[in-house]
Design an enzyme around this catalytic site. Structure first.
Site, PDB file in Angstrom:
ATOM      1  N   ARG A   1     -13.605  -0.236   4.392  1.00 14.94           N
ATOM      2  CA  ARG A   1     -12.304  -0.902   4.339  1.00 14.94           C
ATOM      3  C   ARG A   1     -11.478  -0.354   3.180  1.00 14.94           C
ATOM      4  NH1 ARG A   1     -11.053  -6.003   5.722  1.00 14.94           N
ATOM      5  NH2 ARG A   1      -9.009  -5.192   5.209  1.00 14.94           N
ATOM      6  N   GLY A   2     -10.246  -0.832   3.102  1.00 18.11           N
ATOM      7  CA  GLY A   2      -9.390  -0.448   1.989  1.00 18.11           C
ATOM      8  C   GLY A   2      -8.279   0.472   2.452  1.00 18.11           C
ATOM      9  N   ASN A   3      -7.307   0.703   1.582  1.00 17.45           N
ATOM     10  CA  ASN A   3      -6.204   1.571   1.994  1.00 17.45           C
ATOM     11  C   ASN A   3      -6.662   3.033   1.985  1.00 17.45           C
ATOM     12  OD1 ASN A   3      -5.807   2.685  -0.630  1.00 17.45           O
ATOM     13  ND2 ASN A   3      -4.769   0.793  -1.218  1.00 17.45           N
TER      14      ASN A   3
ATOM     15  N   SER B   1     -13.093   0.935  12.016  1.00 11.63           N
ATOM     16  CA  SER B   1     -12.526   0.741  13.344  1.00 11.63           C
ATOM     17  C   SER B   1     -13.624   0.751  14.407  1.00 11.63           C
ATOM     18  CB  SER B   1     -11.504   1.853  13.607  1.00 11.63           C
ATOM     19  OG  SER B   1     -11.448   2.187  14.975  1.00 11.63           O
ATOM     20  N   LEU B   2     -13.722  -0.314  15.188  1.00 13.49           N
ATOM     21  CA  LEU B   2     -14.708  -0.383  16.264  1.00 13.49           C
ATOM     22  C   LEU B   2     -14.448   0.708  17.298  1.00 13.49           C
ATOM     23  CD1 LEU B   2     -14.809  -4.255  16.807  1.00 13.49           C
ATOM     24  CD2 LEU B   2     -16.490  -2.846  15.609  1.00 13.49           C
TER      25      LEU B   2
ATOM     26  N   CYS C   1      -8.217  -7.005  18.403  1.00 19.10           N
ATOM     27  CA  CYS C   1      -8.720  -5.810  17.729  1.00 19.10           C
ATOM     28  C   CYS C   1     -10.205  -5.943  17.455  1.00 19.10           C
ATOM     29  CB  CYS C   1      -7.930  -5.506  16.464  1.00 19.10           C
ATOM     30  SG  CYS C   1      -8.154  -6.720  15.180  1.00 19.10           S
TER      31      CYS C   1
ATOM     32  N   SER D   1       0.843  -1.189   0.000  1.00 14.05           N
ATOM     33  CA  SER D   1       0.000   0.000   0.000  1.00 14.05           C
ATOM     34  C   SER D   1       0.886   1.249   0.000  1.00 14.05           C
ATOM     35  CB  SER D   1      -0.913   0.002   1.226  1.00 14.05           C
ATOM     36  OG  SER D   1      -0.159   0.298   2.388  1.00 14.05           O
TER      37      SER D   1
ATOM     38  N   LYS E   1       0.422   0.022  15.439  1.00 21.63           N
ATOM     39  CA  LYS E   1      -0.956  -0.280  15.861  1.00 21.63           C
ATOM     40  C   LYS E   1      -1.523  -1.492  15.155  1.00 21.63           C
ATOM     41  CE  LYS E   1      -4.054   2.328  12.936  1.00 21.63           C
ATOM     42  NZ  LYS E   1      -5.151   3.238  12.836  1.00 21.63           N
TER      43      LYS E   1
HETATM   44  N1  LIG Z   1      -5.349   0.150   9.995  1.00 20.59           N
HETATM   45  C1  LIG Z   1      -4.617   0.726   8.907  1.00 20.59           C
HETATM   46  C2  LIG Z   1      -3.639   1.734   9.404  1.00 20.59           C
HETATM   47  N2  LIG Z   1      -2.554   1.355  10.103  1.00 20.59           N
HETATM   48  C3  LIG Z   1      -1.862   2.476  10.446  1.00 20.59           C
HETATM   49  C4  LIG Z   1      -2.530   3.570   9.937  1.00 20.59           C
HETATM   50  C5  LIG Z   1      -2.121   4.971  10.111  1.00 20.59           C
HETATM   51  C6  LIG Z   1      -0.686   5.209  10.482  1.00 20.59           C
HETATM   52  C7  LIG Z   1      -0.353   4.932  11.924  1.00 20.59           C
HETATM   53  O1  LIG Z   1      -1.213   4.871  12.816  1.00 20.59           O
HETATM   54  O2  LIG Z   1       0.857   4.799  12.188  1.00 20.59           O
HETATM   55  C8  LIG Z   1      -3.653   3.109   9.246  1.00 20.59           C
HETATM   56  C9  LIG Z   1      -4.648   3.906   8.522  1.00 20.59           C
HETATM   57  C10 LIG Z   1      -5.783   4.423   9.362  1.00 20.59           C
HETATM   58  O3  LIG Z   1      -6.061   3.887  10.454  1.00 20.59           O
HETATM   59  O4  LIG Z   1      -6.440   5.378   8.916  1.00 20.59           O
END
Ligand SMILES: NCc1[nH]cc(CCC(=O)O)c1CC(=O)O
Length: 304
Positions: free
Chosen positions: A147-149, A127-128, A240, A11, A81
């Site tokens: 979902r998705g990038n 995200s819950l 999670c 990604s 995370k």
């Molecule tokens: N779950 C995907 C994810 N993992 C880390 C980040 C953001 C970058 C970070 O927290 O370091 C993201 C995107 C988001 O949650 O919007």
């Protein structure tokens, strides 16, 4: 000349983070040859189901860890995370980089903050934790899975599927998309995920040569903060599939850890906060977890 290979997801955000680590390594070790090894993971391939249902965080790590075991790569770069509370045996974290902005982002074309959304507005988040906190603020909203990038999520917002979406500020900032952020949702009112905005470098446990190369990248203050947050999460079960937020402030005198456990269905949020000395991060995490359990968080975690 030695070559160090970095396993990374494909990604845009993952590649940015891996390139960032590569650039730092080249700077502190000018004679080291650093290369990226991009690959896709189960977590990237299964996009039609909520993350919480398809097996959680290990999904994003597995292929990268296999590459390290097979010596196709020496290290892997992750968003901390996204890493499980306990790593697979044989792996360790060799460096945690200085943290970026850990706030969540409220992104919308028409509205500047959650309070401005009209009744029943559609908000996208996968995200819950974000959903539970938003529901606590605004029980009337129509919160939908997203979902998705990062770029896919923004495209869905722009296509009109949602009135607003929630993302991590760190991801948007890193991709040069910080101007899309309308409000940075911040502690103490709004808590990020444990470890949010910190980048971790994973290596094979016991690989001392690589461990030495990574040491200059490690940020002591970030490591302390995220170890308190992750200890809290681990003491709560570390999955999670429950909405858990945590934020540790490292001051001159000591640590302050704020934690919350939420419930998406009811919009209830239980909060706790405690302080400790700078060397007490892990115990502080367990203490705040126990306070949350004492206040009834067990009912949201599926155990009591
Ligand atoms: N779950 C995907 C994810 N993992 C880390 C980040 C953001 C970058 C970070 O927290 O370091 C993201 C995107 C988001 O949650 O919007």
């Amino acid at each position: 000349m030695h070559t160090l290979r970095i396993a990374t997801r494909k990604s845009a955000l993952a590649l940015w983070q891996a390139e960032h680590v590569a650039a730092l390594l080249r700077k502190v070790h000018p004679r080291l040859n650093v290369e990226l090894v991009p690959m896709s993971t189960r977590g990237d391939q299964v996009l039609d189901q909520p993350l919480a249902r398809i097996g959680g965080k290990g999904l994003f790590l597995k292929e990268l860890e296999v590459a390290m075991l097979e010596r196709r790569a020496d290290i892997a770069v992750h968003s901390l995370k996204d890493m499980p509370a306990t790593l697979e045996p044989g792996f360790a974290i060799g460096a945690i980089l200085p943290r970026a902005d850990a706030a969540d982002a409220f992104v919308s074309a028409r509205f500047a903050r959650p309070g401005e959304l009209p009744e029943g507005a559609r908000v996208g988040t996968s995200s819950l934790r974000r959903a539970a906190q938003l529901r606590a603020l605004r029980p009337d909203l129509d919160i939908r899975d997203l979902r998705g990038n990062v770029n896919t999520r923004l495209a869905k917002l722009d296509a009109g599927e949602y009135d607003a979406i929630l993302l991590a500020c760190a991801g948007l900032d890193r991709l040069g998309l910080g101007d899309r952020i309308r409000t940075r949702l911040q502690a103490p009112e709004w808590l990020p995920a444990p470890g949010q905005a910190a980048i971790a470098v994973e290596l094979r446990e016991g690989d001392m040569r690589i461990a030495e190369l990574l040491k200059p990248l490690d940020d002591a203050e970030t490591r302390i903060a995220v170890s308190a947050e992750r200890a809290m999460n681990a003491a709560l079960g570390g999955s999670c599939t429950v909405p858990v937020g945590a934020w540790c402030v490292v001051g001159e005198r000591g640590l302050t850890l704020m934690g919350l456990v939420g419930d998406v269905a009811s919009g209830q949020v239980i909060r706790a906060r405690a302080e400790a000395a700078l060397d007490g991060a892990a115990a502080l995490g367990r203490e705040v977890a126990q306070m949350l359990l004492d206040r009834g968080a067990g009912a949201f975690l599926g155990r009591d």
